[in-house]
Design a protein around this motif. Sequence first.
Motif, PDB file in Angstrom:
ATOM      1  N   LEU A  68      -6.913  23.074  16.132  1.00 32.88           N
ATOM      2  CA  LEU A  68      -5.902  23.512  15.174  1.00 32.88           C
ATOM      3  C   LEU A  68      -4.829  24.389  15.799  1.00 32.88           C
ATOM      4  CD1 LEU A  68      -8.247  24.355  12.160  1.00 32.88           C
ATOM      5  CD2 LEU A  68      -7.196  22.165  12.774  1.00 32.88           C
ATOM      6  N   GLN A  69      -5.034  24.800  17.048  1.00 26.31           N
ATOM      7  CA  GLN A  69      -4.024  25.614  17.719  1.00 26.31           C
ATOM      8  C   GLN A  69      -2.772  24.784  17.982  1.00 26.31           C
ATOM      9  OE1 GLN A  69      -5.876  28.275  16.891  1.00 26.31           O
ATOM     10  NE2 GLN A  69      -4.862  29.238  18.603  1.00 26.31           N
ATOM     11  N   PRO A  70      -1.572  25.354  17.880  1.00 31.02           N
ATOM     12  CA  PRO A  70      -1.237  26.751  17.565  1.00 31.02           C
ATOM     13  C   PRO A  70      -0.806  26.945  16.109  1.00 31.02           C
ATOM     14  CG  PRO A  70       0.683  25.677  18.486  1.00 31.02           C
ATOM     15  CD  PRO A  70      -0.375  24.612  18.336  1.00 31.02           C
ATOM     16  N   ALA A  71      -1.271  26.099  15.203  1.00 33.74           N
ATOM     17  CA  ALA A  71      -0.841  26.198  13.804  1.00 33.74           C
ATOM     18  C   ALA A  71      -1.311  27.505  13.175  1.00 33.74           C
ATOM     19  CB  ALA A  71      -1.385  25.011  13.016  1.00 33.74           C
ATOM     20  N   ARG A  72      -0.712  27.838  12.071  1.00 29.86           N
ATOM     21  CA  ARG A  72      -1.148  28.984  11.271  1.00 29.86           C
ATOM     22  C   ARG A  72      -2.284  28.502  10.377  1.00 29.86           C
ATOM     23  NH1 ARG A  72       3.414  32.872   8.612  1.00 29.86           N
ATOM     24  NH2 ARG A  72       2.139  34.750   8.324  1.00 29.86           N
ATOM     25  N   VAL A  73      -3.459  29.111  10.509  1.00 28.60           N
ATOM     26  CA  VAL A  73      -4.672  28.548   9.917  1.00 28.60           C
ATOM     27  C   VAL A  73      -5.311  29.513   8.931  1.00 28.60           C
ATOM     28  CG1 VAL A  73      -6.957  27.584  10.384  1.00 28.60           C
ATOM     29  CG2 VAL A  73      -5.082  27.173  11.997  1.00 28.60           C
ATOM     30  N   PHE A  74      -5.709  28.952   7.784  1.00 22.71           N
ATOM     31  CA  PHE A  74      -6.467  29.694   6.780  1.00 22.71           C
ATOM     32  C   PHE A  74      -7.779  28.951   6.545  1.00 22.71           C
ATOM     33  CE2 PHE A  74      -1.961  30.452   5.828  1.00 22.71           C
ATOM     34  CZ  PHE A  74      -1.922  31.842   5.870  1.00 22.71           C
ATOM     35  N   HIS A  75      -8.887  29.617   6.860  1.00 18.23           N
ATOM     36  CA  HIS A  75     -10.205  29.026   6.671  1.00 18.23           C
ATOM     37  C   HIS A  75     -10.764  29.476   5.319  1.00 18.23           C
ATOM     38  CE1 HIS A  75     -10.344  27.415  10.652  1.00 18.23           C
ATOM     39  NE2 HIS A  75     -10.357  28.584  11.243  1.00 18.23           N
ATOM     40  N   LEU A  76     -11.020  28.538   4.422  1.00 17.63           N
ATOM     41  CA  LEU A  76     -11.611  28.834   3.124  1.00 17.63           C
ATOM     42  C   LEU A  76     -13.070  28.402   3.151  1.00 17.63           C
ATOM     43  CD1 LEU A  76      -8.777  27.504   0.766  1.00 17.63           C
ATOM     44  CD2 LEU A  76      -8.832  29.582   2.167  1.00 17.63           C
ATOM     45  N   ILE A  77     -13.973  29.341   2.905  1.00 11.38           N
ATOM     46  CA  ILE A  77     -15.401  29.037   2.889  1.00 11.38           C
ATOM     47  C   ILE A  77     -15.904  29.167   1.456  1.00 11.38           C
ATOM     48  CG2 ILE A  77     -15.821  29.621   5.305  1.00 11.38           C
ATOM     49  CD1 ILE A  77     -16.764  32.368   4.476  1.00 11.38           C
ATOM     50  N   ALA A  78     -16.616  28.141   0.979  1.00 18.06           N
ATOM     51  CA  ALA A  78     -16.999  28.079  -0.433  1.00 18.06           C
ATOM     52  C   ALA A  78     -18.295  28.831  -0.703  1.00 18.06           C
ATOM     53  CB  ALA A  78     -17.113  26.629  -0.881  1.00 18.06           C
ATOM     54  N   ILE A  79     -18.311  30.092  -0.267  1.00 15.50           N
ATOM     55  CA  ILE A  79     -19.410  31.014  -0.523  1.00 15.50           C
ATOM     56  C   ILE A  79     -18.796  32.397  -0.716  1.00 15.50           C
ATOM     57  CG2 ILE A  79     -21.174  29.707   0.732  1.00 15.50           C
ATOM     58  CD1 ILE A  79     -20.728  31.685   3.087  1.00 15.50           C
ATOM     59  N   GLU A  80     -19.653  33.416  -0.792  1.00 16.12           N
ATOM     60  CA  GLU A  80     -19.135  34.774  -0.886  1.00 16.12           C
ATOM     61  C   GLU A  80     -18.482  35.160   0.446  1.00 16.12           C
ATOM     62  OE1 GLU A  80     -23.211  35.034   0.780  1.00 16.12           O
ATOM     63  OE2 GLU A  80     -22.328  34.000  -0.925  1.00 16.12           O
ATOM     64  N   PRO A  81     -17.526  36.101   0.445  1.00 12.20           N
ATOM     65  CA  PRO A  81     -16.835  36.441   1.697  1.00 12.20           C
ATOM     66  C   PRO A  81     -17.757  36.987   2.774  1.00 12.20           C
ATOM     67  CG  PRO A  81     -15.628  37.275  -0.196  1.00 12.20           C
ATOM     68  CD  PRO A  81     -16.939  36.796  -0.719  1.00 12.20           C
ATOM     69  N   GLY A  82     -18.746  37.806   2.393  1.00 11.32           N
ATOM     70  CA  GLY A  82     -19.689  38.344   3.372  1.00 11.32           C
ATOM     71  C   GLY A  82     -19.063  39.361   4.309  1.00 11.32           C
ATOM     72  N   SER A  83     -19.655  39.477   5.472  1.00 12.21           N
ATOM     73  CA  SER A  83     -19.240  40.449   6.481  1.00 12.21           C
ATOM     74  C   SER A  83     -18.538  39.733   7.638  1.00 12.21           C
ATOM     75  CB  SER A  83     -20.468  41.201   7.007  1.00 12.21           C
ATOM     76  OG  SER A  83     -20.258  41.719   8.305  1.00 12.21           O
ATOM     77  N   TYR A  84     -17.394  40.259   8.051  1.00 11.92           N
ATOM     78  CA  TYR A  84     -16.669  39.666   9.170  1.00 11.92           C
ATOM     79  C   TYR A  84     -17.515  39.683  10.437  1.00 11.92           C
ATOM     80  CZ  TYR A  84     -12.950  38.760  12.549  1.00 11.92           C
ATOM     81  OH  TYR A  84     -12.179  38.221  13.564  1.00 11.92           O
ATOM     82  N   ARG A  85     -18.228  40.772  10.662  1.00 12.57           N
ATOM     83  CA  ARG A  85     -19.067  40.853  11.871  1.00 12.57           C
ATOM     84  C   ARG A  85     -20.130  39.755  11.861  1.00 12.57           C
ATOM     85  NH1 ARG A  85     -23.823  42.035  13.249  1.00 12.57           N
ATOM     86  NH2 ARG A  85     -24.408  42.601  11.125  1.00 12.57           N
ATOM     87  N   GLU A  86     -20.772  39.541  10.710  1.00 13.41           N
ATOM     88  CA  GLU A  86     -21.786  38.500  10.626  1.00 13.41           C
ATOM     89  C   GLU A  86     -21.181  37.112  10.825  1.00 13.41           C
ATOM     90  OE1 GLU A  86     -23.770  38.993   6.912  1.00 13.41           O
ATOM     91  OE2 GLU A  86     -24.786  40.845   7.518  1.00 13.41           O
ATOM     92  N   LEU A  87     -19.998  36.879  10.259  1.00 14.25           N
ATOM     93  CA  LEU A  87     -19.340  35.590  10.431  1.00 14.25           C
ATOM     94  C   LEU A  87     -18.990  35.330  11.886  1.00 14.25           C
ATOM     95  CD1 LEU A  87     -16.933  35.578   7.346  1.00 14.25           C
ATOM     96  CD2 LEU A  87     -19.057  34.294   7.602  1.00 14.25           C
ATOM     97  N   MET A  88     -18.673  36.375  12.618  1.00 13.37           N
ATOM     98  CA  MET A  88     -18.311  36.219  14.028  1.00 13.37           C
ATOM     99  C   MET A  88     -19.526  36.050  14.939  1.00 13.37           C
ATOM    100  SD  MET A  88     -15.017  36.140  14.352  1.00 13.37           S
ATOM    101  CE  MET A  88     -15.065  35.214  12.814  1.00 13.37           C
ATOM    102  N   HIS A  89     -20.638  36.701  14.614  1.00  8.48           N
ATOM    103  CA  HIS A  89     -21.744  36.772  15.571  1.00  8.48           C
ATOM    104  C   HIS A  89     -23.073  36.166  15.094  1.00  8.48           C
ATOM    105  CE1 HIS A  89     -19.371  39.349  18.244  1.00  8.48           C
ATOM    106  NE2 HIS A  89     -18.973  39.992  17.154  1.00  8.48           N
ATOM    107  N   GLU A  90     -23.215  35.918  13.806  1.00  9.42           N
ATOM    108  CA  GLU A  90     -24.498  35.429  13.302  1.00  9.42           C
ATOM    109  C   GLU A  90     -24.387  34.096  12.561  1.00  9.42           C
ATOM    110  OE1 GLU A  90     -26.439  38.485  11.030  1.00  9.42           O
ATOM    111  OE2 GLU A  90     -25.814  40.068  12.429  1.00  9.42           O
ATOM    112  N   ASN A  91     -23.225  33.503  12.579  1.00 12.88           N
ATOM    113  CA  ASN A  91     -22.993  32.254  11.851  1.00 12.88           C
ATOM    114  C   ASN A  91     -23.681  31.079  12.545  1.00 12.88           C
ATOM    115  OD1 ASN A  91     -21.645  30.223  10.189  1.00 12.88           O
ATOM    116  ND2 ASN A  91     -20.320  29.913  11.967  1.00 12.88           N
ATOM    117  N   PHE A  92     -24.270  30.186  11.752  1.00 11.11           N
ATOM    118  CA  PHE A  92     -24.889  28.988  12.324  1.00 11.11           C
ATOM    119  C   PHE A  92     -24.503  27.715  11.572  1.00 11.11           C
ATOM    120  CE2 PHE A  92     -27.821  30.710   9.186  1.00 11.11           C
ATOM    121  CZ  PHE A  92     -28.149  29.609   8.430  1.00 11.11           C
ATOM    122  N   TRP A  93     -23.699  27.845  10.494  1.00  9.18           N
ATOM    123  CA  TRP A  93     -23.409  26.636   9.722  1.00  9.18           C
ATOM    124  C   TRP A  93     -21.994  26.511   9.195  1.00  9.18           C
ATOM    125  CZ3 TRP A  93     -22.133  26.366   4.452  1.00  9.18           C
ATOM    126  CH2 TRP A  93     -22.186  27.589   3.754  1.00  9.18           C
TER     127      TRP A  93
END
Length: 485
Positions: free
Chosen positions: A214-239
């Motif tokens: 997707l680089q270098p476009a301006r990107v918005f990722h929409l995830i169909a769950i609760e927002p959660g924690s940015y740290r967890e999304l960066m380091h603990e995500n598996f799906w």
Amino acid sequence: MRITNAASLTSHGNIAGRKAMVAILEAGLHAADPYWNTRELVRIDNGRLIVGGSRFEPEGSPVTGEEVINLARVRRIVVLGAGKGLQRVAKALEDALGNHLTAGHVIDKKGYPVILERLEVTLGGHPVPDDDCVRGCQRILELTRDLTKDDIVFTCIGNGVSALLTLPVPGVTLEDVKTTTRIMQIEHGAPTPDLNPIRNHLDMLKGGRISRHLQPARVFHLIAIEPGSYRELMHENFWLHTLPDGTTYDQAIDNLHKWGAWDEVPSSVREFLSRRDPALDSVKAEEYEGFSHRIFGLMPGPRQTAKLPAAMRTAEELGFRPYLLGEEVSAIEASHAAVYLAEIAKTVERRGQPFGPPCALFTSGEMVVTVGKGGGIGGRNQEFALAAAQRITGSAHIIMASVDTDGTDGPGTQFVPGEDSIPCLAGGIVDGLTLQEASAAGVDIVDALKRHDATPALWRLHNGILAEPGISLNDLTVALITSTS
């Protein structure tokens, strides 16, 4: 109404209890709809595209606040997505963006209706991917070619994306991935957190790899769950495959050994994982944070998002005191979960402990069913219902039910071709009269559970729930105990 056969479900057995149960389930299913939240997040005003809202931002996001973009300076707007029921998100984007939407492609689960008008849709296999999943991914890649900084890309993903977004790495075929998925998930009953490190590393788009394209476009990722924690999304995500992958080659190998599947999966899978090729590894947090993409969770609120509060509110309005017994009941056999919840309900009925009736007991999560080499037509929520029916037989006060919030529980007839007359159910409702009704109808519930053939049994007994599709927020499981006085 998302439940389409409410009249049939409430025409027999404990009719009053069933009517209350259908109303409670309907409230939970209705809350699992991301359309209006997406419209709130993305809107156009006076030639400006506005994206944002504090309640959709993950906690600790490095960038906050609304993005306001002059549409006169935008070359293209593209929408890409995959997941069960994700067309509801894509439809909201279609309606919000109107003629400013340039192109896009969404992969949804087979059996879902196509509701999009401007965006392309591929319906793919789930839980085991098929050729259409691969074709959908190839089309998504085509739409990422020649993106520039003047382009905007919205991605939308949710539960089911790990099967639907499938494009195998070189040297591993789709058949190899299908075999590995079936062995781990269907035959051995491995939960998604144990399966995903494997399939994350066998794929060209999973594990954040799609975001490289997707680089270098301006990107918005929409995830169909609760927002959660940015740290967890960066380091603990598996799906969440538009985001960085927190798993490793070593975890993939360890999980195959853990489930006794290392020697069963194709040799190409073992050889690829053993090479640990860094050039084909998934995206990690350090690389991803250089992309400067924005992330928004579409279902803000408490854990398990809106479905539990909505269902519990409705139970209370109907006169049942609601109790949440567990919001992450995962990686447990559905039949075992049914036995345990049924025994709690029976203790409430007999002794008024640990809760006094009338009350409603709630759990959520993602149960599993270990099928082995055989298997009929069913799913974890349906298996829960049949197993619960055995334990509460004879009760005049207990009604139990479980549904998958996306409206389709299990693979349906994916593994049993030629049974098109049997619909893919969302789950099932049972009560103390179910076994008696089964006996009268010649339905052997014990045999159905043994063969993991829950759908035909529930359907014949008018206990199988049919529902309009939506996004998946995992299972909604309820035990009602009516007044015993």
